[in-house]
Write a protein that holds these residues in place. Structure first.
Motif, PDB file in Angstrom:
ATOM      1  N   VAL A 241     -17.627  63.980 120.465  1.00 60.47           N
ATOM      2  CA  VAL A 241     -18.532  63.466 119.438  1.00 60.47           C
ATOM      3  C   VAL A 241     -19.043  62.106 119.916  1.00 60.47           C
ATOM      4  O   VAL A 241     -18.266  61.165 120.095  1.00 60.47           O
ATOM      5  CB  VAL A 241     -17.823  63.331 118.074  1.00 60.47           C
TER       6      VAL A 241
ATOM      7  N   THR B 111     -22.714  63.146 112.485  1.00 62.56           N
ATOM      8  CA  THR B 111     -22.125  63.103 113.815  1.00 62.56           C
ATOM      9  C   THR B 111     -23.033  63.833 114.802  1.00 62.56           C
ATOM     10  O   THR B 111     -23.751  64.761 114.436  1.00 62.56           O
ATOM     11  CB  THR B 111     -20.739  63.774 113.842  1.00 62.56           C
TER      12      THR B 111
ATOM     13  N   ALA C 158     -14.254  63.259 114.420  1.00 69.15           N
ATOM     14  CA  ALA C 158     -14.618  61.958 113.856  1.00 69.15           C
ATOM     15  C   ALA C 158     -13.643  61.686 112.724  1.00 69.15           C
ATOM     16  O   ALA C 158     -13.107  62.621 112.103  1.00 69.15           O
ATOM     17  CB  ALA C 158     -16.061  61.964 113.356  1.00 69.15           C
TER      18      ALA C 158
ATOM     19  N   HIS D  31      -6.937  59.104 117.013  1.00 67.40           N
ATOM     20  CA  HIS D  31      -7.677  59.825 118.055  1.00 67.40           C
ATOM     21  C   HIS D  31      -6.798  59.979 119.298  1.00 67.40           C
ATOM     22  O   HIS D  31      -6.001  59.087 119.620  1.00 67.40           O
ATOM     23  CB  HIS D  31      -8.963  59.088 118.407  1.00 67.40           C
TER      24      HIS D  31
ATOM     25  N   VAL E   8     -21.939  58.371 115.504  1.00 72.76           N
ATOM     26  CA  VAL E   8     -21.660  58.565 114.082  1.00 72.76           C
ATOM     27  C   VAL E   8     -22.558  57.640 113.261  1.00 72.76           C
ATOM     28  O   VAL E   8     -23.008  56.594 113.741  1.00 72.76           O
ATOM     29  CB  VAL E   8     -20.180  58.274 113.742  1.00 72.76           C
TER      30      VAL E   8
ATOM     31  N   SER F  80     -23.035  65.442 119.020  1.00 68.10           N
ATOM     32  CA  SER F  80     -22.029  65.893 119.984  1.00 68.10           C
ATOM     33  C   SER F  80     -22.646  66.424 121.270  1.00 68.10           C
ATOM     34  O   SER F  80     -23.833  66.770 121.333  1.00 68.10           O
ATOM     35  CB  SER F  80     -21.169  66.980 119.336  1.00 68.10           C
TER      36      SER F  80
ATOM     37  N   THR G 284     -15.358  56.624 112.898  1.00 65.54           N
ATOM     38  CA  THR G 284     -15.195  56.587 114.347  1.00 65.54           C
ATOM     39  C   THR G 284     -15.351  57.987 114.936  1.00 65.54           C
ATOM     40  O   THR G 284     -15.145  58.994 114.251  1.00 65.54           O
ATOM     41  CB  THR G 284     -13.807  56.049 114.745  1.00 65.54           C
ATOM     42  N   SER G 285     -15.717  58.060 116.223  1.00 66.67           N
ATOM     43  CA  SER G 285     -15.812  59.345 116.919  1.00 66.67           C
ATOM     44  C   SER G 285     -15.159  59.233 118.282  1.00 66.67           C
ATOM     45  O   SER G 285     -15.017  58.134 118.828  1.00 66.67           O
ATOM     46  CB  SER G 285     -17.270  59.777 117.064  1.00 66.67           C
ATOM     47  N   SER G 286     -14.796  60.385 118.835  1.00 64.18           N
ATOM     48  CA  SER G 286     -13.976  60.361 120.048  1.00 64.18           C
ATOM     49  C   SER G 286     -14.276  61.533 120.974  1.00 64.18           C
ATOM     50  O   SER G 286     -14.901  62.524 120.592  1.00 64.18           O
ATOM     51  CB  SER G 286     -12.495  60.393 119.647  1.00 64.18           C
TER      52      SER G 286
END
Length: 349
Positions: free
Chosen positions: A283, A297, A262, A237, A286, A299, A255-257
């Motif tokens: 995002v 996900t 993701a 990420h 998750v 957002s 994971t999301s960022s």
């Protein structure tokens, strides 16, 4: 002498045909966790009760229903269709048949844990509000900041969670560390150090043997609970991480960022298996489906998306009402999705 009348067969035949065909047969009943992981498959008679199934449950779960040995207020409970089953009620009386899933929930009884900006986590009795333990030392530390006010140090505890067996509490802090605490003594067991910026989340694996941490440094880390060592650093990420979750079987991490993506990671190798791209903004959350085959996900772009884990393909885009879909989760059976937006509106899909 009068002739003896012939026996009437019809009532007997009618009784036999009216008898439920499953009464004399055994059936297989799956027992699953809230995350959808199959704990065991019970082979039982429909007239059996949970008390009769104790030996099978004990072998799979490791303890009897009711209070868990060694931890005073932990309880294991079994539900069907949202209703808790009593241990002495026959399964058939609760409309349980072949293949009907039972949900096993291990709870910390009347305990809850909270995280605070004062540098502590606290364990409470939720029945009466009594403070049971304070983990850490109360105190405020001057925050060290970079340009534009980005926080890189401080005492704030950002998250806190019980281990699956309730014997430990895991905390994540703004001081770049995660900590493992004993719920029995309040003793600090491990300090997990290695991130370069504040932690946003820390979570136990389903079996309680590993810990996942996420940080504003753009990485996630997988740690061994036993030794406190870092097994993998998940790099990929480009901005801060906003969410992370274990798969139901504990073999993958999602994971999301802030970087609008993701990622799905292999826990064994630490390699990125899939990158899920398609959101136009950060995002925020998750989730895995109960069977681990789908990813979800949410957002800031007002949508939630459903993805196929194996291929990374986007299957559905859910356009929610209002700005920012703050979170999204699957129902326990995986058939529905619940989203929560900023406006505030919750929607079921």
């Amino acid at each position: 002498l009068r002739p003896r009348p012939a026996p009437l067969a019809s009532p007997r035949l009618a009784f036999a045909s009216a008898r439920p065909p499953f009464v004399s047969e055994t059936m297989r009943v799956p027992v699953v966790t809230l995350g959808g992981t199959v704990v065991t498959n019970l082979t039982v008679d429909p007239t059996s009760s949970l008390e009769d199934c104790q030996s099978q449950l004990c072998k799979a779960v490791g303890h009897r229903l009711g209070n868990v040995t060694g931890v005073a207020d932990l309880r294991a409970r079994v539900f069907h269709g949202g209703a808790e089953l009593s241990t002495d009620r026959p399964l058939a009386a609760a409309s349980i048949s072949e293949g009907s899933p039972l949900t096993l929930v291990v709870t910390a009884g009347s305990r809850v844990v909270s995280a605070s900006s004062d540098g502590t986590a606290r364990v409470w009795n939720s029945d009466n509000g009594t403070l049971l333990q304070t983990l850490g030392t109360v105190g405020w530390q001057k925050r060290v900041t970079l340009q534009k006010g980005a926080l890189i140090a401080g005492r704030e505890v950002c998250s806190a969670a019980f281990s699956p067996d309730g014997t430990m509490v895991l905390t994540a802090s703004a001081d770049c560390t995660a900590k493992l605490w004993s719920t029995g003594s309040g003793e600090l067991l491990q300090t997990l150090s290695g991130h370069r910026s504040r932690l946003s989340l820390a979570a136990f694996s389903p079996d309680g043997k590993r810990v996942l941490t996420t940080s504003d440094d753009g990485t996630a880390k997988i740690w061994s609970v036993e030794c406190g060592c870092c097994e993998h650093t998940l790099k990929g990420h480009s901005y801060e991480l906003r969410g992370a979750v274990w798969s139901p079987d504990g073999k993958m991490v999602l994971t999301s960022s802030e970087d609008r993506s993701a990622k799905i990671w292999c826990v064994h190798s630490g390699k990125c298996l899939q990158t899920l791209k398609g959101h136009r903004w950060a995002v925020l959350s998750v989730a895995f489906s109960p069977d681990g085959k789908l990813a979800l996900t949410s957002s800031e772009d007002r949508t939630a998306k459903i993805w196929r884990v194996e291929t990374g393909e986007c299957l559905q885009t859910l356009k929610a009402q209002g700005p920012k879909v703050l979170s999204a989760v699957f129902s326990p059976d995986g058939r529905l999705v619940l989203t929560a937006s900023l406006n505030p509106v919750a929607q079921i899909w």
